[in-house]
Write a protein that holds these residues in place. Structure first.
Motif, PDB file in Angstrom:
ATOM      1  N   PRO A  46      -6.490   1.778  16.213  1.00 33.58           N
ATOM      2  CA  PRO A  46      -6.365   1.250  17.569  1.00 33.58           C
ATOM      3  C   PRO A  46      -5.188   0.298  17.729  1.00 33.58           C
ATOM      4  CG  PRO A  46      -8.230   0.232  16.453  1.00 33.58           C
ATOM      5  CD  PRO A  46      -7.700   1.308  15.539  1.00 33.58           C
ATOM      6  N   SER A  49      -2.690   0.919  20.371  1.00 35.74           N
ATOM      7  CA  SER A  49      -2.852   0.373  21.728  1.00 35.74           C
ATOM      8  C   SER A  49      -2.139  -0.977  21.858  1.00 35.74           C
ATOM      9  CB  SER A  49      -4.334   0.198  22.072  1.00 35.74           C
ATOM     10  OG  SER A  49      -4.984   1.442  22.057  1.00 35.74           O
ATOM     11  N   LEU A  50      -2.171  -1.759  20.778  1.00 36.04           N
ATOM     12  CA  LEU A  50      -1.458  -3.041  20.799  1.00 36.04           C
ATOM     13  C   LEU A  50       0.038  -2.805  20.993  1.00 36.04           C
ATOM     14  CD1 LEU A  50      -3.109  -5.022  17.833  1.00 36.04           C
ATOM     15  CD2 LEU A  50      -3.766  -5.022  20.212  1.00 36.04           C
ATOM     16  N   ALA A  53       0.807  -1.758  24.459  1.00 33.21           N
ATOM     17  CA  ALA A  53       0.765  -2.915  25.365  1.00 33.21           C
ATOM     18  C   ALA A  53       2.049  -3.724  25.267  1.00 33.21           C
ATOM     19  CB  ALA A  53      -0.446  -3.789  25.050  1.00 33.21           C
ATOM     20  N   LYS A 139      -6.997  -6.783   7.640  1.00 38.10           N
ATOM     21  CA  LYS A 139      -8.153  -6.004   8.084  1.00 38.10           C
ATOM     22  C   LYS A 139      -7.845  -4.512   8.081  1.00 38.10           C
ATOM     23  CE  LYS A 139     -10.644  -9.458  10.652  1.00 38.10           C
ATOM     24  NZ  LYS A 139     -11.202  -9.933  11.910  1.00 38.10           N
ATOM     25  N   ASN A 195       1.396 -10.940  16.446  1.00 38.48           N
ATOM     26  CA  ASN A 195       1.754  -9.669  17.076  1.00 38.48           C
ATOM     27  C   ASN A 195       2.471  -9.855  18.409  1.00 38.48           C
ATOM     28  OD1 ASN A 195       0.865  -8.083  15.010  1.00 38.48           O
ATOM     29  ND2 ASN A 195      -1.187  -7.817  15.857  1.00 38.48           N
ATOM     30  N   LEU A 196       2.246 -11.001  19.055  1.00 38.70           N
ATOM     31  CA  LEU A 196       2.951 -11.253  20.309  1.00 38.70           C
ATOM     32  C   LEU A 196       4.460 -11.336  20.081  1.00 38.70           C
ATOM     33  CD1 LEU A 196       1.766 -11.450  23.096  1.00 38.70           C
ATOM     34  CD2 LEU A 196       1.693 -13.932  22.862  1.00 38.70           C
TER      35      LEU A 196
ATOM     36  N   TYR B 222     -20.598  -6.460   8.993  1.00 41.57           N
ATOM     37  CA  TYR B 222     -20.398  -5.333   9.911  1.00 41.57           C
ATOM     38  C   TYR B 222     -18.912  -5.274  10.255  1.00 41.57           C
ATOM     39  CZ  TYR B 222     -21.217  -2.352  14.011  1.00 41.57           C
ATOM     40  OH  TYR B 222     -21.201  -1.322  14.921  1.00 41.57           O
ATOM     41  N   VAL B 224     -17.208  -4.126  12.734  1.00 42.33           N
ATOM     42  CA  VAL B 224     -16.775  -4.404  14.108  1.00 42.33           C
ATOM     43  C   VAL B 224     -17.133  -5.856  14.430  1.00 42.33           C
ATOM     44  CG1 VAL B 224     -16.870  -3.667  16.514  1.00 42.33           C
ATOM     45  CG2 VAL B 224     -17.158  -1.991  14.695  1.00 42.33           C
ATOM     46  N   ILE B 225     -16.248  -6.753  14.069  1.00 40.10           N
ATOM     47  CA  ILE B 225     -16.513  -8.191  14.210  1.00 40.10           C
ATOM     48  C   ILE B 225     -15.226  -8.892  14.619  1.00 40.10           C
ATOM     49  CG2 ILE B 225     -16.077  -8.658  11.745  1.00 40.10           C
ATOM     50  CD1 ILE B 225     -18.368 -10.741  11.938  1.00 40.10           C
ATOM     51  N   SER B 226     -15.372  -9.971  15.379  1.00 35.59           N
ATOM     52  CA  SER B 226     -14.214 -10.748  15.866  1.00 35.59           C
ATOM     53  C   SER B 226     -13.226  -9.851  16.608  1.00 35.59           C
ATOM     54  CB  SER B 226     -13.500 -11.451  14.703  1.00 35.59           C
ATOM     55  OG  SER B 226     -14.391 -12.277  14.010  1.00 35.59           O
ATOM     56  N   ALA B 239      -5.761  -4.972  24.503  1.00 41.87           N
ATOM     57  CA  ALA B 239      -4.684  -5.145  23.517  1.00 41.87           C
ATOM     58  C   ALA B 239      -3.902  -6.415  23.805  1.00 41.87           C
ATOM     59  CB  ALA B 239      -3.760  -3.929  23.545  1.00 41.87           C
ATOM     60  N   SER B 242      -6.007  -9.462  23.039  1.00 35.88           N
ATOM     61  CA  SER B 242      -6.062  -9.669  21.599  1.00 35.88           C
ATOM     62  C   SER B 242      -4.807 -10.379  21.104  1.00 35.88           C
ATOM     63  CB  SER B 242      -6.215  -8.306  20.897  1.00 35.88           C
ATOM     64  OG  SER B 242      -5.860  -8.393  19.544  1.00 35.88           O
ATOM     65  N   MET B 243      -3.656  -9.933  21.573  1.00 28.02           N
ATOM     66  CA  MET B 243      -2.405 -10.539  21.098  1.00 28.02           C
ATOM     67  C   MET B 243      -2.218 -11.948  21.637  1.00 28.02           C
ATOM     68  SD  MET B 243       0.329  -7.430  20.832  1.00 28.02           S
ATOM     69  CE  MET B 243      -0.106  -6.508  22.283  1.00 28.02           C
ATOM     70  N   SER B 246      -4.768 -14.168  19.764  1.00 29.60           N
ATOM     71  CA  SER B 246      -4.375 -14.344  18.362  1.00 29.60           C
ATOM     72  C   SER B 246      -3.068 -15.125  18.257  1.00 29.60           C
ATOM     73  CB  SER B 246      -4.226 -12.977  17.686  1.00 29.60           C
ATOM     74  OG  SER B 246      -5.436 -12.259  17.755  1.00 29.60           O
ATOM     75  N   ASP B 252      -8.205 -15.602  15.682  1.00 26.76           N
ATOM     76  CA  ASP B 252      -7.831 -14.187  15.652  1.00 26.76           C
ATOM     77  C   ASP B 252      -8.885 -13.352  16.359  1.00 26.76           C
ATOM     78  OD1 ASP B 252      -5.410 -14.404  14.345  1.00 26.76           O
ATOM     79  OD2 ASP B 252      -6.352 -14.404  12.363  1.00 26.76           O
ATOM     80  N   MET B 255      -8.920  -5.782  17.980  1.00 24.15           N
ATOM     81  CA  MET B 255      -9.255  -4.832  19.034  1.00 24.15           C
ATOM     82  C   MET B 255      -9.683  -3.515  18.422  1.00 24.15           C
ATOM     83  SD  MET B 255      -6.846  -2.809  21.580  1.00 24.15           S
ATOM     84  CE  MET B 255      -7.574  -1.459  22.475  1.00 24.15           C
ATOM     85  N   GLU B 256     -10.695  -2.911  18.971  1.00 26.11           N
ATOM     86  CA  GLU B 256     -11.147  -1.584  18.539  1.00 26.11           C
ATOM     87  C   GLU B 256     -11.330  -0.732  19.785  1.00 26.11           C
ATOM     88  OE1 GLU B 256     -11.618  -0.297  15.559  1.00 26.11           O
ATOM     89  OE2 GLU B 256     -11.425  -2.096  14.311  1.00 26.11           O
ATOM     90  N   PHE B 318     -16.466  -8.586   6.325  1.00 28.12           N
ATOM     91  CA  PHE B 318     -15.316  -8.185   7.139  1.00 28.12           C
ATOM     92  C   PHE B 318     -14.772  -9.360   7.931  1.00 28.12           C
ATOM     93  CE2 PHE B 318     -17.679  -4.339   6.296  1.00 28.12           C
ATOM     94  CZ  PHE B 318     -16.676  -3.450   5.946  1.00 28.12           C
ATOM     95  N   GLU B 319     -15.296 -10.550   7.701  1.00 26.33           N
ATOM     96  CA  GLU B 319     -14.795 -11.755   8.345  1.00 26.33           C
ATOM     97  C   GLU B 319     -14.890 -12.881   7.325  1.00 26.33           C
ATOM     98  OE1 GLU B 319     -12.930 -13.747   9.944  1.00 26.33           O
ATOM     99  OE2 GLU B 319     -13.440 -12.964  11.938  1.00 26.33           O
TER     100      GLU B 319
END
Lengths: 212, 389
Positions: A46, A49-50, A53, A139, A195-196, B222, B224-226, B239, B242-243, B246, B252, B255-256, B318-319
């Protein structure tokens, strides 16, 4: 004022991150590429997508659409764009895998590696620049995945050594993986703290100024 | 008179059992009927009910309050769901902060603090979870129900052998027929949980909601976290959020993409079945981790657990987690900042459908002042400006 929020914010980010953008000194000048660019991914990440954007916000000037995201891009897409009179001049391939993304699409990492290999081969034959991009940090590395899941690393192996240059979020290079590949293959590497900062990177690569 | 020892022993055990039943029953009763006050903030113009949008919910425990906040200037509409999984309290608390503090300058904000109200009245069966928790405020304590991931079996029972999701017919875990985030888009003649989703879908359509944000927390084991999980309609917005977060938000936020093949989730079905963009926010909550230690109020509020830290040392998380844990203020602050960022970016790109909110604290402010600083003294407001969850 609201309109300027993003621009001001981005300027702040550059200040906070000390400029953010670092070019590996050994590689010399900022690498250049041409528009339009095809954005794709090896591993259905994904993070594509970043990147999309970023291009949306960068608003790079170009007679035809400056970018296009095709997650499962194949050599046929290069041919189709060329036939349509707007051949891609560069490809950005996002490295790092999404098991969830691949699972949802019914795709295995082997399919992604095979598709990427063919795409890279076709791009090479057409003189299209290949830019490997890893912006998911640790990650999107094996260290951040389930134990035994090496899909991220296989994606990196398929793309990074075959790239003309690399764009990397420095968190993902904490173990020096990308720096090592860049040094061994004599590939330029651009590193961002956030990333920005990619907005500035895109501006530099494509030789345009971010609109004020 | 001869005493029959055996009978006495039996009577003793019977009384002990009855006493335990009584104590447990009282605890369940008190938890189910604990009133959680909500002081209506300056922009709350109306409090609706879900049954206003689907009368099939009227009279049920899931006929939740819908807080409507309106700005002077017309604009878009955004829905924020807290309490989809009530055992993830940061989401509910973030909606509480919004309800009690947000000032709308443009557009409308719809808040549901207890999306699955039934799920707020029970904790995980056999899990020894605390029934409630209290947040310190400058004027005293505010107590909230802890809740569970699923609707209370008292309200929806029995579970089927196999849960077939409607309308996809995908086979899901049997107990997830009581999971509000597995029953979207719901149906009018379904279970209580399905009806609840159906009512919210009707509301989204009727109120022309532009963005629906579902607030959650996740265990550190899990993947899918944060993150923000985004329907394809909201990928660009997510997106950029997220940027921005972060880059300058202080934490941070990944995005998923919402997977097509996993059905029943808000980020998939709301986007598929309505015009709204659907997003889901996940914050880390160590209390949900399987390897946690004692499951008490302290863990819930401080998010510190040596066993989860140990799991991290073995690369099973995962975190990140360290001795500072994941305190409730950090988790609530993350949600507040992410929501504000989403609204700002949305408004920037869609000024005519903008939703402009002020007076809501961001991440750093919530951490500095504490969540309780934004909960107002319900004993000092007029009944007209007070509601209960």
């Amino acid at each position: 004022m609201k309109k300027n929020f993003l621009s001001i914010s981005i300027a702040l980010v550059f200040l906070v991150s000390g400029g953010g953008l670092v070019l590996a000194a050994a590689q010399g000048d900022t690498p250049q590429a041409q528009l339009p660019v095809l954005i794709t991914a090896c591993g259905q990440s994904p993070d594509s997508s970043l990147l999309k954007a970023i291009f949306m916000r960068a608003k790079l000037e170009h007679p035809t659409p400056a970018y296009e995201l095709i997650l499962e891009a194949a050599p046929e897409d290069l041919t189709a764009a060329s036939d349509a009179g707007r051949p891609f001049k560069s490809i950005m391939i996002i490295m790092g895998a999404s098991l969830k993304g691949m699972g949802a699409a019914g795709i295995a990492i082997e399919d992604e590696l095979e598709r990427t290999e063919k795409l890279v081969e076709a791009a090479r034959s057409q003189g299209i620049s290949i830019i490997g991009v890893h912006i998911g940090g640790m990650k999107r590395r094996a260290q951040g995945a389930d134990p035994g899941d090496n899909t991220d690393e296989r994606s990196i192996d398929a793309v990074a050594p075959n790239s003309d240059f690399l764009i990397i979020n420095q968190d993902g290079d904490s173990d020096g993986r990308f720096t090592t590949i860049a040094n061994e293959k004599n590939i330029a590497i651009l590193t961002v703290a956030k990333n920005l900062d990619l907005l500035e990177v895109v501006k530099q690569i494509y030789g345009q100024k971010y609109p004020q | 008179m001869r005493v029959n020892v055996r009978s006495l022993r039996k009577a003793g055990f019977l009384l002990l059992g009855a006493a335990l039943m009584l104590l447990a029953g009282l605890s369940f009763y008190n938890s189910r009927h604990l009133k959680e006050p909500v002081v209506l903030g300056p922009s709350v113009t109306e409090v609706k009910k879900l049954s206003d949008y689907f009368e099939g919910l009227e009279g049920t425990i899931n006929d939740a309050n819908v807080y409507v906040l309106e700005g002077q200037e017309p604009g878009g509409s955004v829905l924020i769901l807290g309490g989809t999984h009530p055992e993830e309290p940061a989401g509910r608390l973030a909606t509480w902060i919004l309800a009690e503090n947000a000032v709308l300058e443009q557009g409308r904000l719809f808040l549901i603090l207890s999306a699955n109200r039934s799920g707020t009245t029970v904790t995980r069966l056999g899990g020894a979870y605390p029934p409630d928790y209290s947040i310190e405020t400058p004027w005293g304590e505010r107590t909230f129900r802890m809740g569970d991931r699923w609707s209370n079996p008292l309200d929806q029972w029995p579970d089927p052998e196999v849960y077939i999701h409607y309308p996809s017919r995908q086979e899901l875990a049997y107990m997830d027929i009581r999971n509000l985030n597995r029953t979207w888009p719901g149906r009018a003649n379904g279970t209580l949980t399905e009806k609840t989703c159906f009512a919210i879908i009707q509301m989204i359509k009727e109120e022309k909601i532009d963005i629906a944000i579902d607030l959650h927390e996740a265990e550190l084991q899990y993947p899918v976290i944060s993150v923000i999980v985004a329907h394809e309609k909201g990928q660009d917005l997510a997106a950029m959020t997220s940027m921005m977060i972060s880059g300058m938000g202080g934490f941070d936020l990944g995005m998923e993409n919402s997977p097509h093949a996993l059905r029943g989730l808000s980020h998939r079905e709301i986007g598929d079945h309505t015009d709204a963009i659907s997003l889901l926010l996940e914050a880390p909550e160590p209390m949900l981790d399987a390897t946690r230690g004692r499951t008490d109020r302290k863990l819930l509020l401080e998010g510190k657990d040596e066993f989860v830290v140990k799991a991290g040392e073995h690369g099973l998380l995962f975190e990140k987690i360290d001795e500072n844990g994941w305190p409730i203020d950090v988790r609530v602050g993350r949600h507040c900042s992410a929501i504000l960022q989403i609204l700002e970016l949305w408004t920037e790109d869609h000024p005519e459908r903008g939703v402009v909110v002020t007076s809501v604290p961001r991440y750093a402010e919530v951490i500095e002042n504490g969540t309780g600083a934004y909960l107002h003294d319900h004993r000092k407001v007029s009944p007209a400006r007070l509601r209960f969850e």
